[in-house]
Design a protein around this motif. Structure first.
Motif, PDB file in Angstrom:
ATOM      1  N   MET A 156       0.863  -1.175   0.000  1.00 26.97           N
ATOM      2  CA  MET A 156       0.000   0.000   0.000  1.00 26.97           C
ATOM      3  C   MET A 156       0.908   1.236   0.000  1.00 26.97           C
ATOM      4  O   MET A 156       1.826   1.333   0.806  1.00 26.97           O
ATOM      5  N   ASN A 157       0.650   2.159  -0.900  1.00 30.56           N
ATOM      6  CA  ASN A 157       1.468   3.367  -0.919  1.00 30.56           C
ATOM      7  C   ASN A 157       0.998   4.349   0.163  1.00 30.56           C
ATOM      8  O   ASN A 157      -0.062   4.171   0.769  1.00 30.56           O
ATOM      9  N   GLY A 158       1.798   5.376   0.404  1.00 30.16           N
ATOM     10  CA  GLY A 158       1.518   6.319   1.482  1.00 30.16           C
ATOM     11  C   GLY A 158       0.236   7.102   1.314  1.00 30.16           C
ATOM     12  O   GLY A 158      -0.501   7.334   2.278  1.00 30.16           O
ATOM     13  N   GLU A 159      -0.046   7.516   0.081  1.00 33.47           N
ATOM     14  CA  GLU A 159      -1.270   8.280  -0.158  1.00 33.47           C
ATOM     15  C   GLU A 159      -2.498   7.424   0.135  1.00 33.47           C
ATOM     16  O   GLU A 159      -3.471   7.884   0.714  1.00 33.47           O
ATOM     17  N   LYS A 160      -2.429   6.151  -0.259  1.00 36.93           N
ATOM     18  CA  LYS A 160      -3.551   5.257  -0.001  1.00 36.93           C
ATOM     19  C   LYS A 160      -3.697   4.998   1.496  1.00 36.93           C
ATOM     20  O   LYS A 160      -4.813   4.976   2.024  1.00 36.93           O
ATOM     21  N   LEU A 161      -2.583   4.806   2.180  1.00 32.45           N
ATOM     22  CA  LEU A 161      -2.610   4.595   3.627  1.00 32.45           C
ATOM     23  C   LEU A 161      -3.302   5.762   4.316  1.00 32.45           C
ATOM     24  O   LEU A 161      -4.219   5.577   5.124  1.00 32.45           O
ATOM     25  N   GLN A 162      -2.886   6.978   3.998  1.00 31.73           N
ATOM     26  CA  GLN A 162      -3.495   8.154   4.618  1.00 31.73           C
ATOM     27  C   GLN A 162      -4.950   8.317   4.197  1.00 31.73           C
ATOM     28  O   GLN A 162      -5.787   8.695   5.013  1.00 31.73           O
ATOM     29  N   ALA A 163      -5.275   8.015   2.951  1.00 32.99           N
ATOM     30  CA  ALA A 163      -6.666   8.125   2.487  1.00 32.99           C
ATOM     31  C   ALA A 163      -7.569   7.149   3.236  1.00 32.99           C
ATOM     32  O   ALA A 163      -8.695   7.502   3.613  1.00 32.99           O
ATOM     33  N   LEU A 164      -7.088   5.930   3.478  1.00 30.32           N
ATOM     34  CA  LEU A 164      -7.872   4.945   4.229  1.00 30.32           C
ATOM     35  C   LEU A 164      -8.101   5.421   5.665  1.00 30.32           C
ATOM     36  O   LEU A 164      -9.213   5.335   6.184  1.00 30.32           O
ATOM     37  N   ALA A 165      -7.039   5.922   6.296  1.00 29.19           N
ATOM     38  CA  ALA A 165      -7.159   6.406   7.677  1.00 29.19           C
ATOM     39  C   ALA A 165      -8.116   7.597   7.740  1.00 29.19           C
ATOM     40  O   ALA A 165      -8.978   7.673   8.621  1.00 29.19           O
ATOM     41  N   ARG A 166      -7.987   8.507   6.793  1.00 31.07           N
ATOM     42  CA  ARG A 166      -8.853   9.700   6.748  1.00 31.07           C
ATOM     43  C   ARG A 166     -10.321   9.295   6.547  1.00 31.07           C
ATOM     44  O   ARG A 166     -11.217   9.833   7.192  1.00 31.07           O
ATOM     45  N   ALA A 167     -10.557   8.328   5.667  1.00 34.10           N
ATOM     46  CA  ALA A 167     -11.925   7.863   5.414  1.00 34.10           C
ATOM     47  C   ALA A 167     -12.523   7.245   6.671  1.00 34.10           C
ATOM     48  O   ALA A 167     -13.703   7.454   6.978  1.00 34.10           O
ATOM     49  N   ARG A 168     -11.726   6.495   7.418  1.00 30.06           N
ATOM     50  CA  ARG A 168     -12.238   5.887   8.651  1.00 30.06           C
ATOM     51  C   ARG A 168     -12.584   6.960   9.674  1.00 30.06           C
ATOM     52  O   ARG A 168     -13.619   6.880  10.346  1.00 30.06           O
ATOM     53  N   VAL A 169     -11.743   7.968   9.802  1.00 32.85           N
ATOM     54  CA  VAL A 169     -11.993   9.046  10.761  1.00 32.85           C
ATOM     55  C   VAL A 169     -13.318   9.737  10.467  1.00 32.85           C
ATOM     56  O   VAL A 169     -14.059  10.091  11.383  1.00 32.85           O
ATOM     57  N   GLN A 170     -13.639   9.906   9.191  1.00 30.24           N
ATOM     58  CA  GLN A 170     -14.884  10.577   8.821  1.00 30.24           C
ATOM     59  C   GLN A 170     -16.110   9.810   9.284  1.00 30.24           C
ATOM     60  O   GLN A 170     -17.195  10.368   9.346  1.00 30.24           O
ATOM     61  N   GLU A 171     -15.951   8.536   9.636  1.00 26.43           N
ATOM     62  CA  GLU A 171     -17.055   7.712  10.109  1.00 26.43           C
ATOM     63  C   GLU A 171     -17.164   7.699  11.645  1.00 26.43           C
ATOM     64  O   GLU A 171     -18.068   7.085  12.188  1.00 26.43           O
ATOM     65  N   LEU A 172     -16.233   8.370  12.316  1.00 26.80           N
ATOM     66  CA  LEU A 172     -16.200   8.338  13.775  1.00 26.80           C
ATOM     67  C   LEU A 172     -16.880   9.582  14.356  1.00 26.80           C
ATOM     68  O   LEU A 172     -16.468  10.700  14.050  1.00 26.80           O
ATOM     69  N   PRO A 173     -17.900   9.399  15.193  1.00 27.40           N
ATOM     70  CA  PRO A 173     -18.635  10.532  15.762  1.00 27.40           C
ATOM     71  C   PRO A 173     -17.739  11.468  16.572  1.00 27.40           C
ATOM     72  O   PRO A 173     -16.928  11.023  17.378  1.00 27.40           O
ATOM     73  N   GLY A 174     -17.869  12.764  16.319  1.00 28.18           N
ATOM     74  CA  GLY A 174     -17.152  13.766  17.094  1.00 28.18           C
ATOM     75  C   GLY A 174     -15.704  13.985  16.714  1.00 28.18           C
ATOM     76  O   GLY A 174     -15.003  14.747  17.369  1.00 28.18           O
ATOM     77  N   ALA A 175     -15.218  13.338  15.662  1.00 24.11           N
ATOM     78  CA  ALA A 175     -13.819  13.493  15.248  1.00 24.11           C
ATOM     79  C   ALA A 175     -13.654  14.789  14.469  1.00 24.11           C
ATOM     80  O   ALA A 175     -14.458  15.113  13.598  1.00 24.11           O
ATOM     81  N   ASP A 176     -12.602  15.541  14.797  1.00 24.97           N
ATOM     82  CA  ASP A 176     -12.335  16.827  14.152  1.00 24.97           C
ATOM     83  C   ASP A 176     -10.897  16.887  13.666  1.00 24.97           C
ATOM     84  O   ASP A 176      -9.994  16.334  14.301  1.00 24.97           O
ATOM     85  N   LEU A 177     -10.685  17.585  12.564  1.00 24.80           N
ATOM     86  CA  LEU A 177      -9.352  17.807  12.009  1.00 24.80           C
ATOM     87  C   LEU A 177      -8.879  19.199  12.406  1.00 24.80           C
ATOM     88  O   LEU A 177      -9.614  20.180  12.255  1.00 24.80           O
ATOM     89  N   GLU A 178      -7.645  19.285  12.903  1.00 30.23           N
ATOM     90  CA  GLU A 178      -7.033  20.567  13.250  1.00 30.23           C
ATOM     91  C   GLU A 178      -5.604  20.582  12.720  1.00 30.23           C
ATOM     92  O   GLU A 178      -5.063  19.539  12.345  1.00 30.23           O
ATOM     93  N   HIS A 179      -5.002  21.769  12.717  1.00 31.12           N
ATOM     94  CA  HIS A 179      -3.614  21.922  12.277  1.00 31.12           C
ATOM     95  C   HIS A 179      -2.823  22.758  13.292  1.00 31.12           C
ATOM     96  O   HIS A 179      -2.257  23.799  12.939  1.00 31.12           O
ATOM     97  N   PRO A 180      -2.717  22.306  14.549  1.00 25.91           N
ATOM     98  CA  PRO A 180      -2.025  23.092  15.568  1.00 25.91           C
ATOM     99  C   PRO A 180      -0.513  23.170  15.367  1.00 25.91           C
ATOM    100  O   PRO A 180       0.139  24.043  15.926  1.00 25.91           O
ATOM    101  N   PHE A 181       0.055  22.260  14.576  1.00 29.40           N
ATOM    102  CA  PHE A 181       1.503  22.238  14.349  1.00 29.40           C
ATOM    103  C   PHE A 181       1.869  22.718  12.948  1.00 29.40           C
ATOM    104  O   PHE A 181       2.962  22.472  12.471  1.00 29.40           O
ATOM    105  N   GLY A 182       0.928  23.376  12.262  1.00 25.64           N
ATOM    106  CA  GLY A 182       1.165  23.847  10.912  1.00 25.64           C
ATOM    107  C   GLY A 182       0.527  22.927   9.883  1.00 25.64           C
ATOM    108  O   GLY A 182       0.007  21.865  10.208  1.00 25.64           O
ATOM    109  N   SER A 183       0.594  23.355   8.646  1.00 28.74           N
ATOM    110  CA  SER A 183      -0.102  22.641   7.575  1.00 28.74           C
ATOM    111  C   SER A 183       0.515  21.275   7.250  1.00 28.74           C
ATOM    112  O   SER A 183      -0.114  20.461   6.581  1.00 28.74           O
TER     113      SER A 183
END
Length: 128
Positions: free
Chosen positions: A1-28
């Motif tokens: 699995m390449n890195g982009e796919k790995l991150q895309a899978l993780a990101r997709a799972r997070v979108q299914e989790l209630p109350g999960a939020d994305l932030e950028h406290p350490f920069g972009s």
């Protein structure tokens, strides 16, 4: 699995989790995922490859590191309580989903009961 796919899978799972939020406290360069203000997953490519960092029970994390070459101690995190998922060949979608969900539930379980978006004892991750 390449890195982009790995991150895309993780990101997709997070979108299914209630109350999960994305932030950028350490920069972009860092995607930081939180539930009720507590970090449960980070993603970055500052290491030269796209990685995903999640919480894990220390015993589970140790076993996962021994079983999978693509799982190492948490990058820039407590090495006992966090693991890093690297692109490669051994990680399957089901494992990535499971590890993201378990990380989320570890954090939720430590929240005050009134702040929990789900009951960690009843949430089986199949609510998709």
């Amino acid at each position: 699995m390449n890195g982009e796919k790995l991150q895309a899978l993780a990101r997709a799972r997070v979108q299914e989790l209630p109350g999960a939020d994305l932030e950028h406290p350490f920069g972009s360069e860092w995607d930081v995922y939180k539930v009720r203000g507590k970090v449960f997953m980070l993603m970055t490519d500052v290491t030269g490859q796209p990685i995903v960092v999640v919480k894990a029970d220390p015993e589970d994390g140790k076993a996962l590191r021994e079983e999978h070459a693509d799982i190492t101690p948490g990058y820039h995190m407590n090495k006992q309580h966090w693991i890093t998922l690297h692109p490669g060949g051994t990680l399957k979608k089901t494992l990535v989903d499971q590890l993201v969900t378990e990380s989320y539930l570890l954090v939720v379980a430590n929240l005050p009961q009134a702040k929990r978006p789900v009951d960690p004892a009843l949430f089986d991750g199949a609510d998709r």
